[in-house]
Motif scaffolding. Structure first.
Motif, PDB file in Angstrom:
ATOM      1  N   VAL A   4      -0.801  -9.231 -14.917  1.00 17.41           N
ATOM      2  CA  VAL A   4      -0.894  -9.063 -13.468  1.00 17.41           C
ATOM      3  C   VAL A   4      -2.011  -9.952 -12.927  1.00 17.41           C
ATOM      4  N   ASP A   5      -1.615 -10.943 -12.144  1.00 20.25           N
ATOM      5  CA  ASP A   5      -2.562 -11.897 -11.572  1.00 20.25           C
ATOM      6  C   ASP A   5      -2.248 -12.024 -10.082  1.00 20.25           C
ATOM      7  N   VAL A   6      -3.177 -11.577  -9.249  1.00 20.31           N
ATOM      8  CA  VAL A   6      -2.947 -11.597  -7.803  1.00 20.31           C
ATOM      9  C   VAL A   6      -2.621 -13.000  -7.315  1.00 20.31           C
ATOM     10  N   SER A   7      -3.298 -13.995  -7.856  1.00 23.19           N
ATOM     11  CA  SER A   7      -3.068 -15.373  -7.416  1.00 23.19           C
ATOM     12  C   SER A   7      -1.652 -15.837  -7.740  1.00 23.19           C
ATOM     13  N   LYS A   8      -1.034 -15.216  -8.720  1.00 23.66           N
ATOM     14  CA  LYS A   8       0.335 -15.567  -9.105  1.00 23.66           C
ATOM     15  C   LYS A   8       1.360 -14.781  -8.291  1.00 23.66           C
ATOM     16  N   PHE A   9       1.158 -13.493  -8.177  1.00 22.23           N
ATOM     17  CA  PHE A   9       2.165 -12.637  -7.549  1.00 22.23           C
ATOM     18  C   PHE A   9       2.041 -12.567  -6.031  1.00 22.23           C
ATOM     19  N   HIS A  10       0.855 -12.846  -5.492  1.00 21.34           N
ATOM     20  CA  HIS A  10       0.647 -12.777  -4.049  1.00 21.34           C
ATOM     21  C   HIS A  10       0.299 -14.143  -3.455  1.00 21.34           C
ATOM     22  N   ASP A  11       0.725 -15.186  -4.115  1.00 21.79           N
ATOM     23  CA  ASP A  11       0.477 -16.539  -3.605  1.00 21.79           C
ATOM     24  C   ASP A  11       1.333 -16.785  -2.363  1.00 21.79           C
ATOM     25  N   LEU A  12       0.695 -17.152  -1.276  1.00 22.41           N
ATOM     26  CA  LEU A  12       1.423 -17.430  -0.037  1.00 22.41           C
ATOM     27  C   LEU A  12       0.661 -18.479   0.759  1.00 22.41           C
ATOM     28  N   LYS A  13       1.356 -19.537   1.129  1.00 21.54           N
ATOM     29  CA  LYS A  13       0.739 -20.589   1.933  1.00 21.54           C
ATOM     30  C   LYS A  13       0.785 -20.158   3.402  1.00 21.54           C
ATOM     31  N   GLY A  14      -0.342 -20.020   4.009  1.00 24.35           N
ATOM     32  CA  GLY A  14      -0.364 -19.591   5.400  1.00 24.35           C
ATOM     33  C   GLY A  14      -0.586 -18.092   5.524  1.00 24.35           C
ATOM     34  N   LYS A  15      -0.197 -17.566   6.661  1.00 28.76           N
ATOM     35  CA  LYS A  15      -0.492 -16.182   7.011  1.00 28.76           C
ATOM     36  C   LYS A  15       0.543 -15.218   6.444  1.00 28.76           C
ATOM     37  N   VAL A  16       0.047 -14.127   5.863  1.00 24.92           N
ATOM     38  CA  VAL A  16       0.934 -13.044   5.432  1.00 24.92           C
ATOM     39  C   VAL A  16       1.395 -12.277   6.666  1.00 24.92           C
ATOM     40  N   LYS A  17       2.698 -12.081   6.784  1.00 17.84           N
ATOM     41  CA  LYS A  17       3.232 -11.293   7.894  1.00 17.84           C
ATOM     42  C   LYS A  17       4.231 -10.297   7.330  1.00 17.84           C
ATOM     43  N   ARG A  18       3.804  -9.060   7.216  1.00 16.35           N
ATOM     44  CA  ARG A  18       4.639  -8.031   6.596  1.00 16.35           C
ATOM     45  C   ARG A  18       5.761  -7.611   7.538  1.00 16.35           C
ATOM     46  N   ARG A  19       6.972  -7.548   6.983  1.00 20.20           N
ATOM     47  CA  ARG A  19       8.131  -7.147   7.777  1.00 20.20           C
ATOM     48  C   ARG A  19       8.956  -6.126   7.010  1.00 20.20           C
ATOM     49  N   MET A  20       9.434  -5.115   7.741  1.00 20.69           N
ATOM     50  CA  MET A  20      10.322  -4.102   7.165  1.00 20.69           C
ATOM     51  C   MET A  20      11.623  -3.968   7.941  1.00 20.69           C
ATOM     52  N   VAL A  21      11.595  -4.360   9.223  1.00 10.60           N
ATOM     53  CA  VAL A  21      12.781  -4.189  10.071  1.00 10.60           C
ATOM     54  C   VAL A  21      12.983  -5.431  10.929  1.00 10.60           C
ATOM     55  N   TYR A  22      14.230  -5.619  11.346  1.00 12.03           N
ATOM     56  CA  TYR A  22      14.525  -6.685  12.298  1.00 12.03           C
ATOM     57  C   TYR A  22      14.068  -6.277  13.696  1.00 12.03           C
ATOM     58  N   GLN A  23      13.777  -7.294  14.500  1.00 14.13           N
ATOM     59  CA  GLN A  23      13.407  -7.098  15.896  1.00 14.13           C
ATOM     60  C   GLN A  23      14.312  -7.965  16.761  1.00 14.13           C
ATOM     61  N   LYS A  24      14.349  -7.676  18.050  1.00 17.60           N
ATOM     62  CA  LYS A  24      15.256  -8.422  18.919  1.00 17.60           C
ATOM     63  C   LYS A  24      14.934  -9.912  18.956  1.00 17.60           C
ATOM     64  N   LYS A  25      13.679 -10.261  18.690  1.00 16.59           N
ATOM     65  CA  LYS A  25      13.290 -11.678  18.683  1.00 16.59           C
ATOM     66  C   LYS A  25      13.940 -12.440  17.529  1.00 16.59           C
ATOM     67  N   ASP A  26      14.482 -11.717  16.546  1.00 21.00           N
ATOM     68  CA  ASP A  26      15.090 -12.351  15.374  1.00 21.00           C
ATOM     69  C   ASP A  26      16.552 -12.731  15.601  1.00 21.00           C
ATOM     70  N   PHE A  27      17.078 -12.492  16.797  1.00 23.61           N
ATOM     71  CA  PHE A  27      18.522 -12.653  17.020  1.00 23.61           C
ATOM     72  C   PHE A  27      19.026 -14.033  16.624  1.00 23.61           C
TER      73      PHE A  27
END
Length: 400
Positions: A4-27
């Motif tokens: 378990v290595d955070v740098s490996k499993f949570h590597d993300l270029k830019g901002k993390v934006k957590r999503r669970m549901v669609y929103q109307k802006k995603d149409f």
């Protein structure tokens, strides 16, 4: 011990934006995603084939249902606003690939080279292709029937389904009879569309490459060894894929989102994938499509059957998920409003596990039987948590 290595499993270029549901802006992103599904279908299944027409119809339904369920707004699509996210999506997929799938691809090419170099041998490639296509349709039609049985049981027990969902975050969607019926049928059609799109890589392989009857015993044996090897990598691979599906906004909107846009029922499930996500995962991650058609059929059928059954979180409705499974499996929370666990969610050898599950754990790699360990180490997840206790109370209340 889990690697378990955070740098490996949570590597993300830019901002993390957590999503669970669609929103109307995603149409518009959702519309583009459905167009991609249709293009892939037409280019592989044939533009006017029955399968493609079926997909076009389902995509049209999904687009209308998006507006009904989420509304729409004239927002600039992510794919235009941040086109670099497309490149990053492929970058993450390629970086998360294991050599196992590359070996499966190479072995398929080797078999085809041998067939090409030995035209005088009775490889019977026409027969194997026809058999492969039969297996393909048996697989899809069989599961479509299975999903339909699940659909009918949800309709037959609609009062139970509604009562349970009214005690979850789904209550706003199912608080009317129309809403309940709409969500049930939406879930059913989500499963059908996800499944037939996911199968595109397999159909491409069986209609493009050749398979030899003479080489089949050796090829199948190698394929099974390859599949066993991949099982040892599955837990970590899945965690990374799934984490991206909720923390990289492009991945959520274009890949994983549809899987969470439908009821927590087995009829939505196709190996945990959204519409396009299955194509991506079965091309860059899971090697099933590159095996001999017999092994592809066998592995895909087992995986999807297990996934359907393990996603039935509405208790007392077919296919019922036994109580002792919940004692060792917490993926249910992820479909009832909680982000974690990102991993498979298993803990087969915890103190409260049954002897049956403890025996199963001994036959599985730790990355699977203790897949909750990824969340415990990376996110501070607690196995004994209030959300799970609440779900178990609901399960006991509505299960029969």
């Amino acid at each position: 011990m889990l690697d378990v290595d955070v740098s490996k499993f949570h590597d993300l270029k830019g901002k993390v934006k957590r999503r669970m549901v669609y929103q109307k802006k995603d149409f518009f992103d959702y519309l583009i995603m459905l167009v991609f599904c249709s293009i892939l279908s037409g280019s592989v299944y044939g533009w006017t084939s029955t399968l493609s027409v079926f997909i076009y119809i389902l995509c049209a339904f999904m687009l209308v249902s998006f507006v009904i369920r989420h509304g729409f707004s004239l927002s600039v699509p992510i794919i235009f606003k941040r086109p670099q996210d497309v490149v990053l999506m492929f970058y993450y997929k390629l970086k998360n690939m294991h050599t196992v799938i590359l070996f499966a691809m190479a072995f398929l090419l080797l078999e085809n080279l041998i067939i090409y170099l030995t035209p005088g041998l009775p490889h019977m490639t026409d027969f194997t292709r026809e058999a492969a296509i039969w297996l393909f349709f048996i697989h899809f039609i069989g599961f479509s029937i299975y999903r339909t049985v699940i659909l009918f049981d949800h309709l037959r027990k609609k009062d139970k389904v509604q009562a349970f969902l009214m005690e979850t975050q789904w209550k706003r969607k199912v608080n009317t009879q129309f809403g309940l019926y709409f969500e049930i049928f939406h879930g059913y059609l989500t499963g059908l569309l996800t499944h037939i799109v996911l199968l595109i890589p397999w159909y491409f392989v069986i209609t493009t490459f050749h398979f030899s009857v003479l080489l089949m015993p050796l090829v199948c044996w190698i394929n099974l060894l390859t599949a066993k090897r991949f099982m040892g990598k599955l837990g970590g691979w899945y965690y990374r894929e799934h984490w991206l599906g909720h923390n990289h906004e492009f991945d959520f909107v274009y890949l994983h989102g549809p899987h969470h846009d439908a009821l927590p029922s087995g009829m939505i499930a196709v190996a945990g994938n959204g519409f396009l996500e299955g194509v991506a995962r079965y091309t860059f991650g899971i090697p099933h499509a590159f095996y001999n058609p017999l092994i592809s059929f066998f592995n895909s059928t087992i995986d999807i059957k297990n996934d359907i059954d393990m996603h039935q979180y509405i208790p007392g409705v077919f296919p019922k998920l036994d109580r002792d499974v919940h004692d060792v499996f917490q993926h249910s929370l992820h479909h009832l409003g909680k982000l974690e666990p990102y991993g498979v969610g298993l803990k087969l050898d915890h103190p409260g596990a049954s002897e049956k599950h403890r025996k199963m754990a001994k036959k599985m790699p730790e990355s699977l039987h203790n897949s909750i360990g990824f969340d415990e180490k990376l996110n501070g997840y607690k196995w004994d948590n209030a959300a799970f206790r609440k779900y178990i109370k609901l399960y006991d209340k509505y299960n029969d």
